[in-house]
Design a protein around this motif. Sequence first.
Motif, PDB file in Angstrom:
ATOM      1  N   HIS A   1      -1.552  -2.097   8.371  1.00 61.01           N
ATOM      2  CA  HIS A   1      -0.184  -1.689   8.057  1.00 61.01           C
ATOM      3  C   HIS A   1       0.622  -1.723   9.360  1.00 61.01           C
ATOM      4  O   HIS A   1       0.468  -0.866  10.227  1.00 61.01           O
ATOM      5  CB  HIS A   1      -0.185  -0.297   7.426  1.00 61.01           C
TER       6      HIS A   1
ATOM      7  N   ALA B 287      -0.332   4.232   2.162  1.00 63.08           N
ATOM      8  CA  ALA B 287      -0.115   3.992   3.588  1.00 63.08           C
ATOM      9  C   ALA B 287       1.359   4.158   3.940  1.00 63.08           C
ATOM     10  O   ALA B 287       1.702   4.762   4.963  1.00 63.08           O
ATOM     11  CB  ALA B 287      -0.601   2.595   3.976  1.00 63.08           C
ATOM     12  N   GLU B 288       2.223   3.637   3.097  1.00 62.13           N
ATOM     13  CA  GLU B 288       3.672   3.742   3.345  1.00 62.13           C
ATOM     14  C   GLU B 288       4.124   5.206   3.299  1.00 62.13           C
ATOM     15  O   GLU B 288       4.927   5.639   4.128  1.00 62.13           O
ATOM     16  CB  GLU B 288       4.436   2.904   2.318  1.00 62.13           C
TER      17      GLU B 288
ATOM     18  N   HIS C 221       0.858  -1.174   0.000  1.00 60.49           N
ATOM     19  CA  HIS C 221       0.000   0.000   0.000  1.00 60.49           C
ATOM     20  C   HIS C 221       0.898   1.229   0.000  1.00 60.49           C
ATOM     21  O   HIS C 221       1.376   1.669   1.042  1.00 60.49           O
ATOM     22  CB  HIS C 221      -0.926   0.000   1.225  1.00 60.49           C
TER      23      HIS C 221
ATOM     24  N   ASP D 108      -5.935   4.062   4.819  1.00 63.75           N
ATOM     25  CA  ASP D 108      -5.639   3.360   3.563  1.00 63.75           C
ATOM     26  C   ASP D 108      -5.455   1.861   3.778  1.00 63.75           C
ATOM     27  O   ASP D 108      -5.888   1.062   2.968  1.00 63.75           O
ATOM     28  CB  ASP D 108      -4.386   3.951   2.907  1.00 63.75           C
ATOM     29  N   ASP D 109      -4.788   1.489   4.877  1.00 64.17           N
ATOM     30  CA  ASP D 109      -4.511   0.076   5.167  1.00 64.17           C
ATOM     31  C   ASP D 109      -4.591  -0.134   6.680  1.00 64.17           C
ATOM     32  O   ASP D 109      -3.674   0.221   7.417  1.00 64.17           O
ATOM     33  CB  ASP D 109      -3.124  -0.304   4.633  1.00 64.17           C
TER      34      ASP D 109
END
Length: 180
Positions: free
Chosen positions: A42, A8-9, A5, A38-39
């Motif tokens: 994560h 997210a990162e 993602h 987003d995730d």
Amino acid sequence: MNVVHFIAEKYYRLAFDYFHYENNIQLAQKYINLALKDDKSHIKSLMLKGEILLRKRNMQSALKTFLKIQKLDPNNLLNAFYLAKTYNLIDEYKTGLSILDKILKSKTQNIEFLSECYRLKIDILMNLNQYSKAEKILKTLNNKLKSDDIFDIEENFYKTVENKKYFEQNTNNRILHINF
């Protein structure tokens, strides 16, 4: 299937920089929330969220976050360390010790990480008033850690023991004065 993602990162890295380099908790929290939007799973974002919650002294939410990470990634040693740290902060010392013992039995070679684990273990033992066990661990650290880490841990330990003895000695010698 392991999907990256990127959004997210990206938000995680912004949050990490704001938290660790600029000490801006509000912006770090804003971007970590965007990353997790987003995730939701994560790991790095969840870990940073837990760190932020610890810094804000929101122990129960931090504990929930670290327990969620443990379910997602049960072999994550850094998360286990944060779990032990959180249990120490909420006075569940024995749970924290058992987690640290599992970490220390693992075959990790990261000296800085081991130093932090031993520092936390000694801190927990001192909270439990188990000074002899803590001192025994200190004496076995010479082969495991860098000398400056050992010196720092020993100095903290012996100052705490000295302060405790001083306090006990002075409270036992008090005379209670009562005016009639």
